[in-house]
Design a protein around this motif. Structure first.
Motif, short mmCIF file in Angstrom:
data_model
loop_
_atom_site.label_atom_id
_atom_site.label_comp_id
_atom_site.label_asym_id
_atom_site.label_seq_id
_atom_site.Cartn_x
_atom_site.Cartn_y
_atom_site.Cartn_z
N LEU A 282 0.95 -1.25 0.01
CA LEU A 282 0.00 -0.03 0.02
C LEU A 282 1.03 1.32 0.10
O LEU A 282 0.39 2.44 -0.25
N LEU A 283 2.44 1.12 0.25
CA LEU A 283 2.98 2.34 0.09
C LEU A 283 3.77 2.46 -1.23
O LEU A 283 4.86 3.24 -0.96
N GLU A 284 3.70 1.54 -1.96
CA GLU A 284 4.32 1.54 -3.29
C GLU A 284 4.52 3.14 -3.98
O GLU A 284 3.39 3.71 -4.02
N GLY A 285 5.50 3.48 -4.30
CA GLY A 285 5.47 4.84 -4.98
C GLY A 285 5.78 5.94 -4.06
O GLY A 285 5.84 7.09 -4.65
N VAL A 286 5.70 5.83 -2.92
CA VAL A 286 5.64 6.62 -1.77
C VAL A 286 7.16 7.54 -2.07
O VAL A 286 8.25 6.85 -1.90
N LYS A 287 7.09 8.71 -1.83
CA LYS A 287 8.37 9.74 -1.76
C LYS A 287 8.26 10.21 -0.47
O LYS A 287 7.46 10.75 -0.07
N ALA A 288 9.44 10.28 0.35
CA ALA A 288 9.54 11.05 1.64
C ALA A 288 10.85 11.41 2.18
O ALA A 288 11.65 10.63 1.86
N SER A 289 10.96 12.23 3.13
CA SER A 289 12.19 12.63 3.43
C SER A 289 11.97 13.46 4.74
O SER A 289 10.94 14.23 4.66
N GLY A 290 13.20 13.67 5.54
CA GLY A 290 12.96 14.58 6.69
C GLY A 290 14.13 14.35 7.55
O GLY A 290 15.16 14.02 7.33
N SER A 291 14.01 14.87 8.83
CA SER A 291 15.02 14.75 9.96
C SER A 291 14.63 13.92 10.95
O SER A 291 13.37 13.26 11.10
N LEU A 292 15.61 13.49 12.12
CA LEU A 292 15.30 12.42 12.77
C LEU A 292 15.99 12.97 14.13
O LEU A 292 17.12 13.75 14.25
#
Length: 140
Positions: free
Chosen positions: A112-122
């Motif tokens: 269900l998350l195929e194709g998701v693009k994401a980024s950020g900080s931790l």
């Protein structure tokens, strides 16, 4: 003028009739991975639609220790509860006495998350059994 007018008319007509693709909708990401240093898999919880909870394991890479603490350069594999989807996240973090900071990027999604693009900080905060890593950023 006749052929040019027909060509321009065709371009304008195609432009009016052709469907417009909407830009991907961005949404904020806020996920906490409760890493237990003594376990093979740890739990996570967050706000990813359809994947609010699940497990996370280390993939390729891992920690490298230095005199000031260390760095984690590698992949974390997040699997949604029920196994219907998940994400591989590339993590670059530094850690020391006070916790961890770093950046992350989704490098693969499935189900269900195929194709998701994401980024950020931790930001990681130590616990009695490991570390709570909070991943914030945006996805589309």
């Amino acid at each position: 003028m006749g052929a040019a007018g027909v060509g321009l008319g065709t371009l304008l007509t195609v432009g009016v009739i052709a469907p417009v693709n909407a830009a991907p909708v961005r949404f904020p990401v806020d996920v906490v991975a409760h890493t237990d240093f003594s376990a093979d898999a740890s739990e996570f919880e967050g706000n990813i639609p359809g994947c609010e909870t699940g497990t996370v394991v280390d993939g390729a890479g891992g920690p490298h220790f230095t005199p000031w603490g260390g760095a984690f350069v590698g992949v974390k594999e997040f699997t949604c509860a029920g196994g219907e989807g998940g994400l591989d996240v590339r993590l670059n973090a530094r850690f020391g006495e006070l916790g961890a900071t770093g950046t992350w990027t989704v490098i693969d999604g499935w189900g269900l998350l195929e194709g998701v693009k994401a980024s950020g900080s931790l930001v990681g905060v130590y616990t009695e059994i490991g570390v709570d890593d909070r991943y914030t950023g945006s996805a589309r």
